[in-house]
Design a protein around this motif. Sequence first.
Motif, PDB file in Angstrom:
ATOM      1  N   VAL A  34     -90.452   7.288   8.834  1.00 38.62           N
ATOM      2  CA  VAL A  34     -89.944   5.930   8.619  1.00 38.62           C
ATOM      3  C   VAL A  34     -89.015   5.899   7.414  1.00 38.62           C
ATOM      4  O   VAL A  34     -87.934   5.306   7.455  1.00 38.62           O
ATOM      5  CB  VAL A  34     -91.111   4.923   8.471  1.00 38.62           C
ATOM      6  CG1 VAL A  34     -90.617   3.576   7.977  1.00 38.62           C
ATOM      7  CG2 VAL A  34     -91.842   4.763   9.800  1.00 38.62           C
ATOM      8  N   GLN A  35     -89.413   6.562   6.335  1.00 35.37           N
ATOM      9  CA  GLN A  35     -88.569   6.606   5.132  1.00 35.37           C
ATOM     10  C   GLN A  35     -87.224   7.282   5.411  1.00 35.37           C
ATOM     11  O   GLN A  35     -86.178   6.811   4.964  1.00 35.37           O
ATOM     12  CB  GLN A  35     -89.297   7.340   4.001  1.00 35.37           C
ATOM     13  CG  GLN A  35     -90.438   6.557   3.412  1.00 35.37           C
ATOM     14  CD  GLN A  35     -91.212   7.365   2.377  1.00 35.37           C
ATOM     15  OE1 GLN A  35     -90.906   8.524   2.096  1.00 35.37           O
ATOM     16  NE2 GLN A  35     -92.241   6.754   1.815  1.00 35.37           N
ATOM     17  N   ARG A  36     -87.245   8.374   6.152  1.00 36.24           N
ATOM     18  CA  ARG A  36     -85.996   9.070   6.494  1.00 36.24           C
ATOM     19  C   ARG A  36     -85.068   8.166   7.299  1.00 36.24           C
ATOM     20  O   ARG A  36     -83.856   8.151   7.080  1.00 36.24           O
ATOM     21  CB  ARG A  36     -86.292  10.320   7.311  1.00 36.24           C
ATOM     22  CG  ARG A  36     -86.832  11.464   6.518  1.00 36.24           C
ATOM     23  CD  ARG A  36     -87.011  12.661   7.421  1.00 36.24           C
ATOM     24  NE  ARG A  36     -87.569  13.782   6.710  1.00 36.24           N
ATOM     25  CZ  ARG A  36     -87.749  14.959   7.246  1.00 36.24           C
ATOM     26  NH1 ARG A  36     -87.408  15.184   8.503  1.00 36.24           N
ATOM     27  NH2 ARG A  36     -88.271  15.936   6.537  1.00 36.24           N
ATOM     28  N   ILE A  37     -85.630   7.447   8.244  1.00 37.75           N
ATOM     29  CA  ILE A  37     -84.828   6.550   9.075  1.00 37.75           C
ATOM     30  C   ILE A  37     -84.211   5.451   8.217  1.00 37.75           C
ATOM     31  O   ILE A  37     -83.017   5.152   8.314  1.00 37.75           O
ATOM     32  CB  ILE A  37     -85.681   5.959  10.212  1.00 37.75           C
ATOM     33  CG1 ILE A  37     -86.054   7.061  11.206  1.00 37.75           C
ATOM     34  CG2 ILE A  37     -84.946   4.819  10.919  1.00 37.75           C
ATOM     35  CD1 ILE A  37     -87.100   6.655  12.219  1.00 37.75           C
ATOM     36  N   LYS A  38     -85.010   4.843   7.345  1.00 34.71           N
ATOM     37  CA  LYS A  38     -84.512   3.770   6.490  1.00 34.71           C
ATOM     38  C   LYS A  38     -83.439   4.266   5.521  1.00 34.71           C
ATOM     39  O   LYS A  38     -82.485   3.547   5.219  1.00 34.71           O
ATOM     40  CB  LYS A  38     -85.669   3.122   5.729  1.00 34.71           C
ATOM     41  CG  LYS A  38     -86.551   2.266   6.623  1.00 34.71           C
ATOM     42  CD  LYS A  38     -87.685   1.624   5.840  1.00 34.71           C
ATOM     43  CE  LYS A  38     -88.534   0.740   6.741  1.00 34.71           C
ATOM     44  NZ  LYS A  38     -89.634   0.084   6.001  1.00 34.71           N
ATOM     45  N   LEU A  39     -83.573   5.497   5.025  1.00 34.83           N
ATOM     46  CA  LEU A  39     -82.562   6.070   4.128  1.00 34.83           C
ATOM     47  C   LEU A  39     -81.205   6.225   4.815  1.00 34.83           C
ATOM     48  O   LEU A  39     -80.171   6.261   4.148  1.00 34.83           O
ATOM     49  CB  LEU A  39     -83.028   7.419   3.587  1.00 34.83           C
ATOM     50  CG  LEU A  39     -84.072   7.366   2.486  1.00 34.83           C
ATOM     51  CD1 LEU A  39     -84.580   8.770   2.146  1.00 34.83           C
ATOM     52  CD2 LEU A  39     -83.511   6.691   1.237  1.00 34.83           C
ATOM     53  N   LYS A  40     -81.211   6.310   6.132  1.00 32.46           N
ATOM     54  CA  LYS A  40     -79.970   6.426   6.908  1.00 32.46           C
ATOM     55  C   LYS A  40     -79.433   5.052   7.315  1.00 32.46           C
ATOM     56  O   LYS A  40     -78.540   4.951   8.152  1.00 32.46           O
ATOM     57  CB  LYS A  40     -80.195   7.269   8.174  1.00 32.46           C
ATOM     58  CG  LYS A  40     -80.644   8.680   7.895  1.00 32.46           C
ATOM     59  CD  LYS A  40     -79.534   9.504   7.314  1.00 32.46           C
ATOM     60  CE  LYS A  40     -79.985  10.942   7.146  1.00 32.46           C
ATOM     61  NZ  LYS A  40     -79.011  11.761   6.491  1.00 32.46           N
TER      62      LYS A  40
END
Length: 166
Positions: free
Chosen positions: A44-50
């Motif tokens: 989820v964090q990786r997706i939000k960072l993008k």
Amino acid sequence: MLKPKIAPSMLSSDFANLAMLKCGADWLHLDIMSLFTGNWGELVQRIKLKSMWPGVALKPGTNIEEVYPLLDGEDSVEMVLCMTVDPGFGGQKFMPEMMNKVHALRKKYPSLDIEVDGGLGPSTIDMAASAGANCIVAGSLVFGASDPAHVISLMRKSIENAQGVG
């Protein structure tokens, strides 16, 4: 009051002509299946960072309770997609019994974006909106229309009417 959102599915599109955003669509919907088997919060964090919106899809056979842990907590998803057909098989009929999941999600999470996908058409959009969906995914209904802007407008009005706005 949640903003109604219309997301034409790219799987039904002509990739040479993706002008749906000029016709009033809020975004284009593309399913990406993740084979990520590590920590859910990290994904989820990786997706939000993008600068993307993490979401989770519920297949018809998945119990609604399985999604609750993904909605509660610091690394929660921002959208739940309720599939109203079994993914991967075209030409299926809309399963109205899936609206129970939409209703349960709306009751428990009033500000959640709830998306409905599969077999949506003029006779089923109202049912999805009335159950609490504020995001409608429709592929062939939009991309196959002679006037996609009109179809998108009708879909948005259906959501607004169900929310008591229209």
